[in-house]
Write a protein that holds these residues in place. Structure first.
Motif, PDB file in Angstrom:
ATOM      1  N   THR A  52      -7.310   6.243  -2.293  1.00 20.22           N
ATOM      2  CA  THR A  52      -5.962   5.679  -2.339  1.00 20.22           C
ATOM      3  C   THR A  52      -4.984   6.760  -2.802  1.00 20.22           C
ATOM      4  O   THR A  52      -5.311   7.576  -3.666  1.00 20.22           O
ATOM      5  CB  THR A  52      -5.863   4.464  -3.284  1.00 20.22           C
ATOM      6  OG1 THR A  52      -6.218   4.851  -4.605  1.00 20.22           O
ATOM      7  CG2 THR A  52      -6.737   3.322  -2.812  1.00 20.22           C
ATOM      8  N   LEU A  69      -0.514   3.997   1.466  1.00 21.58           N
ATOM      9  CA  LEU A  69      -1.138   4.747   2.554  1.00 21.58           C
ATOM     10  C   LEU A  69      -0.191   4.874   3.736  1.00 21.58           C
ATOM     11  O   LEU A  69       0.281   3.869   4.282  1.00 21.58           O
ATOM     12  CB  LEU A  69      -2.433   4.048   2.981  1.00 21.58           C
ATOM     13  CG  LEU A  69      -3.366   4.843   3.876  1.00 21.58           C
ATOM     14  CD1 LEU A  69      -3.792   6.142   3.209  1.00 21.58           C
ATOM     15  CD2 LEU A  69      -4.580   4.014   4.221  1.00 21.58           C
ATOM     16  N   THR A  73      -4.467  12.075  -2.803  1.00 21.89           N
ATOM     17  CA  THR A  73      -5.422  10.988  -2.607  1.00 21.89           C
ATOM     18  C   THR A  73      -6.591  11.181  -3.562  1.00 21.89           C
ATOM     19  O   THR A  73      -7.116  12.282  -3.688  1.00 21.89           O
ATOM     20  CB  THR A  73      -5.924  10.959  -1.144  1.00 21.89           C
ATOM     21  OG1 THR A  73      -4.778  10.775  -0.306  1.00 21.89           O
ATOM     22  CG2 THR A  73      -6.908   9.836  -0.918  1.00 21.89           C
ATOM     23  N   THR A 131      -1.366   3.527  -7.864  1.00 20.96           N
ATOM     24  CA  THR A 131      -1.007   3.418  -6.458  1.00 20.96           C
ATOM     25  C   THR A 131      -0.266   2.102  -6.256  1.00 20.96           C
ATOM     26  O   THR A 131      -0.154   1.300  -7.180  1.00 20.96           O
ATOM     27  CB  THR A 131      -2.252   3.507  -5.552  1.00 20.96           C
ATOM     28  OG1 THR A 131      -1.827   3.691  -4.194  1.00 20.96           O
ATOM     29  CG2 THR A 131      -3.140   2.276  -5.669  1.00 20.96           C
ATOM     30  N   GLY A 147       0.165  -1.634  -4.813  1.00 24.81           N
ATOM     31  CA  GLY A 147      -0.662  -2.772  -4.423  1.00 24.81           C
ATOM     32  C   GLY A 147       0.198  -3.959  -4.030  1.00 24.81           C
ATOM     33  O   GLY A 147       1.366  -3.809  -3.659  1.00 24.81           O
ATOM     34  N   ALA A 169      -5.205   3.447  -9.264  1.00 26.82           N
ATOM     35  CA  ALA A 169      -5.638   4.139  -8.046  1.00 26.82           C
ATOM     36  C   ALA A 169      -7.155   4.243  -8.045  1.00 26.82           C
ATOM     37  O   ALA A 169      -7.769   4.462  -9.086  1.00 26.82           O
ATOM     38  CB  ALA A 169      -5.012   5.520  -7.982  1.00 26.82           C
ATOM     39  N   THR A 170      -7.744   4.052  -6.888  1.00 24.92           N
ATOM     40  CA  THR A 170      -9.192   4.153  -6.722  1.00 24.92           C
ATOM     41  C   THR A 170      -9.481   5.156  -5.616  1.00 24.92           C
ATOM     42  O   THR A 170      -8.562   5.683  -4.989  1.00 24.92           O
ATOM     43  CB  THR A 170      -9.800   2.783  -6.365  1.00 24.92           C
ATOM     44  OG1 THR A 170      -9.181   2.311  -5.166  1.00 24.92           O
ATOM     45  CG2 THR A 170      -9.579   1.774  -7.478  1.00 24.92           C
ATOM     46  N   THR A 194       0.855  -1.183   0.000  1.00 23.14           N
ATOM     47  CA  THR A 194       0.000   0.000   0.000  1.00 23.14           C
ATOM     48  C   THR A 194       0.893   1.236   0.000  1.00 23.14           C
ATOM     49  O   THR A 194       2.051   1.163   0.408  1.00 23.14           O
ATOM     50  CB  THR A 194      -0.931   0.020   1.224  1.00 23.14           C
ATOM     51  OG1 THR A 194      -1.767   1.187   1.160  1.00 23.14           O
ATOM     52  CG2 THR A 194      -0.150   0.050   2.524  1.00 23.14           C
TER      53      THR A 194
END
Length: 149
Positions: A117, A49, A145, A103, A105, A113-114, A47
């Motif tokens: 994310t 994040l 984001t 992004t 994964g 990217a969704t 990730t």
């Protein structure tokens, strides 16, 4: 666009990308995947994040090519990312469009990217279907984001 290096440029500015090379890899990772620096190891990300992502490169000075994985415990070399720079990165299996936001994964690979994310990069290669682990050119984003729809 296939190439034999992870860092793609621009090289005309005289600028050299900053690397980290004082930590071992915590697994058998391929160059072109995303990692973060732990206390003593480079750890593969799943990730973006709340992470400081870096991209693993090959040890050219040891004749490692970009398709040869590190052995767990090898000293790794990873680039610090800077917006606007171009790298070859490994992708998740999917179809990608020019400029698509990406992004991090599974397996340290970039994926679409969704909502909610962090966008790490934009796809900058030949549009179309890519298999898992394929390398493609990406432009590093000034991370943001994706807003919810």
């Amino acid at each position: 666009m296939a190439g034999n290096v992870i860092y793609r440029g621009p090289v005309t500015t005289g600028w050299q990308p900053r690397t980290i090379s004082d930590k071992t890899v915590a697994g058998a990772y391929l160059p072109g995947t995303f990692v973060e620096a732990g206390a003593t190891t480079l750890i593969q990300l799943t990730t973006a994040l709340a992470k400081l992502p870096m991209i693993l490169t090959n040890m050219e000075f040891k004749d490692q090519d970009i398709d040869t994985a590190y052995a767990s415990g090898d000293t790794g070399v990873a680039y610090h990312l800077e917006p606007g720079q171009i790298y070859q990165a490994r992708l998740a299996a999917a179809t990608y469009a020019k400029g698509a936001p990406l992004t991090i994964g599974a397996a340290g690979r970039l994926t679409a990217a969704t909502a909610a994310t962090p966008v790490v990069a934009f796809f900058d290669d030949t549009p179309g279907a890519y298999s898992a682990g394929a390398l493609a050119d990406v432009i590093i984003a000034n991370t943001y984001t994706v807003p919810a729809a």
